[in-house]
Design a protein around this motif. Structure first.
Motif, PDB file in Angstrom:
ATOM      1  N   MET A  83      11.511  -9.259   2.236  1.00  0.00           N
ATOM      2  CA  MET A  83      11.548  -8.354   1.101  1.00  0.00           C
ATOM      3  C   MET A  83      12.903  -7.645   1.028  1.00  0.00           C
ATOM      4  SD  MET A  83       7.751  -6.730   0.812  1.00  0.00           S
ATOM      5  CE  MET A  83       7.276  -6.645   2.517  1.00  0.00           C
ATOM      6  N   VAL A  84      13.502  -7.401   2.206  1.00  0.00           N
ATOM      7  CA  VAL A  84      14.796  -6.722   2.227  1.00  0.00           C
ATOM      8  C   VAL A  84      15.871  -7.615   1.629  1.00  0.00           C
ATOM      9  CG1 VAL A  84      16.608  -5.804   3.733  1.00  0.00           C
ATOM     10  CG2 VAL A  84      14.217  -5.231   4.180  1.00  0.00           C
ATOM     11  N   SER A  85      15.960  -8.852   2.096  1.00  0.00           N
ATOM     12  CA  SER A  85      17.018  -9.742   1.603  1.00  0.00           C
ATOM     13  C   SER A  85      16.817 -10.091   0.128  1.00  0.00           C
ATOM     14  CB  SER A  85      17.087 -11.014   2.444  1.00  0.00           C
ATOM     15  OG  SER A  85      15.858 -11.692   2.420  1.00  0.00           O
ATOM     16  N   ALA A  86      15.596 -10.101  -0.348  1.00  0.00           N
ATOM     17  CA  ALA A  86      15.315 -10.392  -1.757  1.00  0.00           C
ATOM     18  C   ALA A  86      15.395  -9.130  -2.625  1.00  0.00           C
ATOM     19  CB  ALA A  86      13.935 -11.026  -1.903  1.00  0.00           C
ATOM     20  N   ARG A  87      15.631  -7.957  -1.985  1.00  0.00           N
ATOM     21  CA  ARG A  87      15.704  -6.666  -2.699  1.00  0.00           C
ATOM     22  C   ARG A  87      14.480  -6.463  -3.596  1.00  0.00           C
ATOM     23  NH1 ARG A  87      20.344  -4.040  -2.112  1.00  0.00           N
ATOM     24  NH2 ARG A  87      20.097  -2.892  -4.044  1.00  0.00           N
ATOM     25  N   ARG A  88      13.314  -6.668  -3.017  1.00  0.00           N
ATOM     26  CA  ARG A  88      12.048  -6.567  -3.764  1.00  0.00           C
ATOM     27  C   ARG A  88      11.725  -5.115  -4.106  1.00  0.00           C
ATOM     28  NH1 ARG A  88       8.096 -10.706  -3.340  1.00  0.00           N
ATOM     29  NH2 ARG A  88       7.214  -9.374  -4.931  1.00  0.00           N
ATOM     30  N   SER A  89      11.023  -4.963  -5.187  1.00  0.00           N
ATOM     31  CA  SER A  89      10.546  -3.645  -5.637  1.00  0.00           C
ATOM     32  C   SER A  89       9.068  -3.763  -5.983  1.00  0.00           C
ATOM     33  CB  SER A  89      11.312  -3.180  -6.874  1.00  0.00           C
ATOM     34  OG  SER A  89      12.648  -2.933  -6.570  1.00  0.00           O
ATOM     35  N   PHE A  90       8.347  -2.703  -5.703  1.00  0.00           N
ATOM     36  CA  PHE A  90       6.922  -2.647  -6.010  1.00  0.00           C
ATOM     37  C   PHE A  90       6.633  -1.299  -6.650  1.00  0.00           C
ATOM     38  CE2 PHE A  90       7.409  -5.271  -2.241  1.00  0.00           C
ATOM     39  CZ  PHE A  90       6.714  -6.411  -2.575  1.00  0.00           C
ATOM     40  N   GLN A  91       5.696  -1.302  -7.576  1.00  0.00           N
ATOM     41  CA  GLN A  91       5.207  -0.050  -8.132  1.00  0.00           C
ATOM     42  C   GLN A  91       3.738  -0.203  -8.472  1.00  0.00           C
ATOM     43  OE1 GLN A  91       6.792   0.877 -12.132  1.00  0.00           O
ATOM     44  NE2 GLN A  91       8.286  -0.721 -11.658  1.00  0.00           N
ATOM     45  N   GLY A  92       3.051   0.906  -8.464  1.00  0.00           N
ATOM     46  CA  GLY A  92       1.634   0.846  -8.763  1.00  0.00           C
ATOM     47  C   GLY A  92       0.940   2.148  -8.441  1.00  0.00           C
ATOM     48  N   ALA A  93      -0.363   2.041  -8.235  1.00  0.00           N
ATOM     49  CA  ALA A  93      -1.192   3.211  -7.954  1.00  0.00           C
ATOM     50  C   ALA A  93      -2.240   2.859  -6.911  1.00  0.00           C
ATOM     51  CB  ALA A  93      -1.867   3.698  -9.230  1.00  0.00           C
ATOM     52  N   LEU A  94      -2.572   3.842  -6.103  1.00  0.00           N
ATOM     53  CA  LEU A  94      -3.628   3.720  -5.101  1.00  0.00           C
ATOM     54  C   LEU A  94      -4.562   4.918  -5.239  1.00  0.00           C
ATOM     55  CD1 LEU A  94      -1.495   2.887  -1.929  1.00  0.00           C
ATOM     56  CD2 LEU A  94      -3.040   1.334  -3.100  1.00  0.00           C
ATOM     57  N   PRO A  95      -5.880   4.712  -5.099  1.00  0.00           N
ATOM     58  CA  PRO A  95      -6.778   5.874  -5.132  1.00  0.00           C
ATOM     59  C   PRO A  95      -6.606   6.720  -3.874  1.00  0.00           C
ATOM     60  CG  PRO A  95      -8.011   3.848  -4.738  1.00  0.00           C
ATOM     61  CD  PRO A  95      -6.595   3.447  -4.968  1.00  0.00           C
ATOM     62  N   ILE A  96      -6.602   8.019  -4.063  1.00  0.00           N
ATOM     63  CA  ILE A  96      -6.462   8.920  -2.917  1.00  0.00           C
ATOM     64  C   ILE A  96      -7.627   8.728  -1.947  1.00  0.00           C
ATOM     65  CG2 ILE A  96      -6.473  11.359  -2.244  1.00  0.00           C
ATOM     66  CD1 ILE A  96      -4.926  11.925  -4.839  1.00  0.00           C
ATOM     67  N   ALA A  97      -8.806   8.455  -2.460  1.00  0.00           N
ATOM     68  CA  ALA A  97      -9.987   8.271  -1.611  1.00  0.00           C
ATOM     69  C   ALA A  97      -9.837   7.092  -0.652  1.00  0.00           C
ATOM     70  CB  ALA A  97     -11.223   8.087  -2.483  1.00  0.00           C
ATOM     71  N   ALA A  98      -8.973   6.124  -0.962  1.00  0.00           N
ATOM     72  CA  ALA A  98      -8.781   4.962  -0.101  1.00  0.00           C
ATOM     73  C   ALA A  98      -7.924   5.284   1.123  1.00  0.00           C
ATOM     74  CB  ALA A  98      -8.148   3.816  -0.888  1.00  0.00           C
ATOM     75  N   MET A  99      -7.275   6.435   1.127  1.00  0.00           N
ATOM     76  CA  MET A  99      -6.414   6.825   2.245  1.00  0.00           C
ATOM     77  C   MET A  99      -7.199   7.746   3.166  1.00  0.00           C
ATOM     78  SD  MET A  99      -2.891   7.456   0.230  1.00  0.00           S
ATOM     79  CE  MET A  99      -2.118   6.143  -0.687  1.00  0.00           C
ATOM     80  N   ARG A 100      -7.746   7.167   4.224  1.00  0.00           N
ATOM     81  CA  ARG A 100      -8.668   7.870   5.101  1.00  0.00           C
ATOM     82  C   ARG A 100      -8.027   9.084   5.782  1.00  0.00           C
ATOM     83  NH1 ARG A 100      -9.099   7.950  10.188  1.00  0.00           N
ATOM     84  NH2 ARG A 100      -7.788   6.134  10.508  1.00  0.00           N
ATOM     85  N   ARG A 101      -6.869   8.911   6.383  1.00  0.00           N
ATOM     86  CA  ARG A 101      -6.233  10.026   7.107  1.00  0.00           C
ATOM     87  C   ARG A 101      -5.840  11.153   6.164  1.00  0.00           C
ATOM     88  NH1 ARG A 101      -1.293   8.043   9.410  1.00  0.00           N
ATOM     89  NH2 ARG A 101      -1.434   6.471   7.785  1.00  0.00           N
ATOM     90  N   LEU A 102      -5.316  10.807   5.011  1.00  0.00           N
ATOM     91  CA  LEU A 102      -4.937  11.814   4.031  1.00  0.00           C
ATOM     92  C   LEU A 102      -6.170  12.534   3.504  1.00  0.00           C
ATOM     93  CD1 LEU A 102      -2.707  13.130   2.302  1.00  0.00           C
ATOM     94  CD2 LEU A 102      -3.083  11.309   0.628  1.00  0.00           C
TER      95      LEU A 102
END
Length: 158
Positions: free
Chosen positions: A1-20
């Motif tokens: 991903m570094v050499s290809a200079r990849r980018s990602f964007q999106g959304a995640l539900p807060i409920a899916a993040m257990r520690r948070l």
């Protein structure tokens, strides 16, 4: 991903993040993120992380829940060994990557949000309850009140 200079964007539900979720008063809403991989001028691999999330926390002044808008904009220097940390440019935080080079992006986002949480969240719109706030000096009209512990000192000063 570094050499290809990849980018990602999106959304995640807060409920899916257990520690948070364990650190929050509510898990409504979602985290919006943008991730950009690349190399800097010194050939160091990096990951730019930009995150926005409305996190529900408990105000430590009023003890009421409120929504705290959290914004994260940081550059993580991707390193494989701790000794590589010294080669990172200023303003870049180290992120130790496993030997296989794999990275759990949801965990990185969750870690950055946990780091962005204030130790003592305070709602800027909150006020202290009336039973905690002392009366204003204007309301204190009695100069030699007997319940004032400094009344005797005031008399001695005269």
């Amino acid at each position: 991903m570094v050499s290809a200079r990849r980018s990602f964007q999106g959304a995640l539900p807060i409920a899916a993040m257990r520690r948070l979720s364990e650190a929050l008063a509510g898990t409504e809403g979602e985290v919006r993120f943008e991730l950009d991989f690349g190399r800097d001028g010194f050939d160091n691999a990096y990951l730019d992380v930009r995150v926005e999330a409305p996190l529900t926390v408990i105000c430590q002044r009023s003890l009421e829940p409120f929504v705290l808008p959290v914004h994260v904009d940081t550059r993580l220097g991707l390193i494989r060994f701790e000794r590589e940390e010294a080669a990172l440019p200023p303003g870049s935080e180290p992120l130790l990557v496993a030997e296989d080079g794999k990275l759990a992006l949801a965990d990185v986002i969750e870690d950055e949000l946990l780091l962005a949480l204030p130790l003592v969240p305070v709602n800027p719109d909150s006020t202290l309850p009336d039973d905690v706030v002392p009366p204003s000096p204007e309301a204190d009209s009695g100069e030699g009140r007997s319940d004032n512990p400094f009344a005797i000192l005031r008399e001695l000063k005269k």
